[in-house]
Write an enzyme that holds these catalytic residues in place. Structure first.
Site, short mmCIF file in Angstrom:
data_model
loop_
_atom_site.label_atom_id
_atom_site.label_comp_id
_atom_site.label_asym_id
_atom_site.label_seq_id
_atom_site.Cartn_x
_atom_site.Cartn_y
_atom_site.Cartn_z
N LYS A 11 0.82 -1.21 0.00
CA LYS A 11 0.00 0.00 0.00
C LYS A 11 0.86 1.27 0.00
O LYS A 11 2.08 1.21 0.24
CB LYS A 11 -0.93 -0.03 1.22
CG LYS A 11 -1.97 -1.17 1.17
CD LYS A 11 -2.96 -1.08 2.33
CE LYS A 11 -4.00 -2.18 2.27
NZ LYS A 11 -5.01 -2.07 3.36
N TYR A 51 -12.33 -2.41 -3.58
CA TYR A 51 -12.85 -2.59 -2.21
C TYR A 51 -14.38 -2.47 -2.18
O TYR A 51 -14.94 -2.07 -1.16
CB TYR A 51 -12.22 -1.56 -1.28
CG TYR A 51 -10.85 -1.95 -0.75
CD1 TYR A 51 -10.67 -3.08 0.04
CD2 TYR A 51 -9.73 -1.16 -1.01
CE1 TYR A 51 -9.43 -3.42 0.55
CE2 TYR A 51 -8.47 -1.50 -0.50
CZ TYR A 51 -8.33 -2.63 0.28
OH TYR A 51 -7.10 -2.98 0.79
N ARG A 87 -1.79 -14.05 4.54
CA ARG A 87 -2.51 -13.38 5.64
C ARG A 87 -1.73 -13.52 6.95
O ARG A 87 -1.69 -12.59 7.75
CB ARG A 87 -3.92 -13.97 5.79
CG ARG A 87 -4.82 -13.78 4.57
CD ARG A 87 -5.40 -12.41 4.42
NE ARG A 87 -6.28 -12.01 5.49
CZ ARG A 87 -7.02 -10.89 5.47
NH1 ARG A 87 -6.98 -10.08 4.41
NH2 ARG A 87 -7.78 -10.56 6.48
N THR A 93 -5.39 -6.77 10.83
CA THR A 93 -5.73 -5.52 10.12
C THR A 93 -5.22 -4.29 10.88
O THR A 93 -4.66 -3.37 10.28
CB THR A 93 -7.27 -5.41 9.97
OG1 THR A 93 -7.75 -6.62 9.37
CG2 THR A 93 -7.65 -4.22 9.12
N ASN A 114 -2.08 0.52 6.62
CA ASN A 114 -1.57 -0.71 7.24
C ASN A 114 -0.72 -1.57 6.29
O ASN A 114 -0.71 -2.79 6.39
CB ASN A 114 -2.72 -1.50 7.88
CG ASN A 114 -3.80 -1.89 6.89
OD1 ASN A 114 -3.67 -1.62 5.70
ND2 ASN A 114 -4.84 -2.53 7.37
N HIS A 117 -2.19 -5.33 1.57
CA HIS A 117 -3.47 -6.03 1.39
C HIS A 117 -3.17 -7.46 0.98
O HIS A 117 -2.21 -7.71 0.25
CB HIS A 117 -4.30 -5.37 0.28
CG HIS A 117 -5.39 -6.28 -0.21
ND1 HIS A 117 -6.60 -6.39 0.43
CD2 HIS A 117 -5.42 -7.18 -1.24
CE1 HIS A 117 -7.33 -7.32 -0.20
NE2 HIS A 117 -6.63 -7.81 -1.22
N GLU A 128 -9.75 -10.81 -7.31
CA GLU A 128 -8.76 -9.74 -7.17
C GLU A 128 -7.60 -9.91 -8.15
O GLU A 128 -7.10 -8.92 -8.68
CB GLU A 128 -8.26 -9.69 -5.72
CG GLU A 128 -9.37 -9.23 -4.77
CD GLU A 128 -8.98 -9.29 -3.31
OE1 GLU A 128 -7.82 -9.66 -3.00
OE2 GLU A 128 -9.83 -8.96 -2.47
P1 RTP Z 1 -7.14 -5.67 3.35
O1 RTP Z 1 -8.45 -6.01 2.69
O2 RTP Z 1 -6.64 -4.30 2.99
O3 RTP Z 1 -6.13 -6.75 3.15
O4 RTP Z 1 -7.36 -5.62 4.95
P2 RTP Z 1 -8.12 -6.70 5.83
O5 RTP Z 1 -8.65 -7.81 4.99
O6 RTP Z 1 -7.20 -7.04 6.95
O7 RTP Z 1 -9.30 -5.82 6.42
P3 RTP Z 1 -10.73 -5.49 5.76
O8 RTP Z 1 -11.76 -5.78 6.78
O9 RTP Z 1 -10.87 -6.14 4.42
O10 RTP Z 1 -10.67 -3.92 5.57
C1 RTP Z 1 -10.06 -3.32 4.46
C2 RTP Z 1 -9.26 -2.12 4.91
O11 RTP Z 1 -10.13 -1.13 5.43
C3 RTP Z 1 -9.55 -0.48 6.53
N1 RTP Z 1 -10.37 -0.64 7.72
N2 RTP Z 1 -10.58 0.30 8.56
N3 RTP Z 1 -11.48 1.85 10.75
C4 RTP Z 1 -11.83 0.59 10.66
O12 RTP Z 1 -12.53 0.02 11.49
C5 RTP Z 1 -11.37 -0.18 9.51
N4 RTP Z 1 -11.64 -1.43 9.28
C6 RTP Z 1 -11.00 -1.73 8.12
C7 RTP Z 1 -8.20 -1.10 6.77
O13 RTP Z 1 -7.21 -0.26 6.19
C8 RTP Z 1 -8.28 -2.43 6.05
O14 RTP Z 1 -7.03 -2.86 5.60
MG MG Z 2 -9.81 -7.45 3.28
#
Ligand code: RTP
Ligand code: MG
Length: 141
Positions: A11, A51, A87, A93, A114, A117, A128
């Protein structure tokens, strides 16, 4: 264990920190191979479409804003159990909750910025990978 492909994005925060090489090195040391890669500066449309599952979430606008704030490196990683392995390497996250030694623990400071992804399931990996790469841009090794 099945050989899988997964989509990884380094990112904008990690690219800005000049951490591309260190992050890819972690994938390679864990046995994942880069079979496709490109650097892109995503448009709002590209980031929002990527997203789309989070469209109704309160953090969606910030997420798109962040993902379009600078260039990213998009890669396809291939290997045994690649989706879960990636992962695990990434960590939680929220970097404050990420296990020591994970990419997010070491390179990220906030849940919004963070570092990486990774696809979270075989279905999302398939979508994706196809979102960013044509089949002739992927080089099996
Ligand atoms: P990613 O998709 O980026 O790999 O991250 P992830 O699966 O660990 O988390 P996901 O639930 O898919 O969320 C995508 C991105 O959104 C942001 N986020 N912010 N403020 C919040 O509560 C929140 N929750 C998610 C994070 O940057 C996350 O990587
Ligand atoms: Mg995700």
């Amino acid at each position: 264990m099945a050989t899988e492909r997964t989509l990884s994005i380094i990112k904008p925060d990690a690219v800005a920190k000049n951490a591309i090489g260190e992050i890819i090195s972690r994938f390679e040391k864990a046995g994942l191979k880069v079979v496709a890669a490109k650097m892109l500066h995503l448009s709002e449309e590209q980031a929002g479409g990527f997203y789309a599952e989070h469209k109704e979430r309160p953090f969606f606008k910030d997420l798109v804003g962040f993902m379009t704030s600078g260039p990213v490196v998009v890669q396809v990683l291939e290997g045994d159990d690649a989706i879960a392995k990636n992962r695990d390497l990434m960590g939680a996250t929220n970097p404050k909750e990420a296990a020591p030694g994970t990419i997010r623990a070491d390179f990220a400071e906030t849940i919004d910025a963070n570092a990486v992804h990774g696809s979270d399931s075989p279905a999302s990996a398939e979508r994706e990978v196809a979102y960013f790469f044509n089949s002739d841009e992927i080089c099996p090794r």
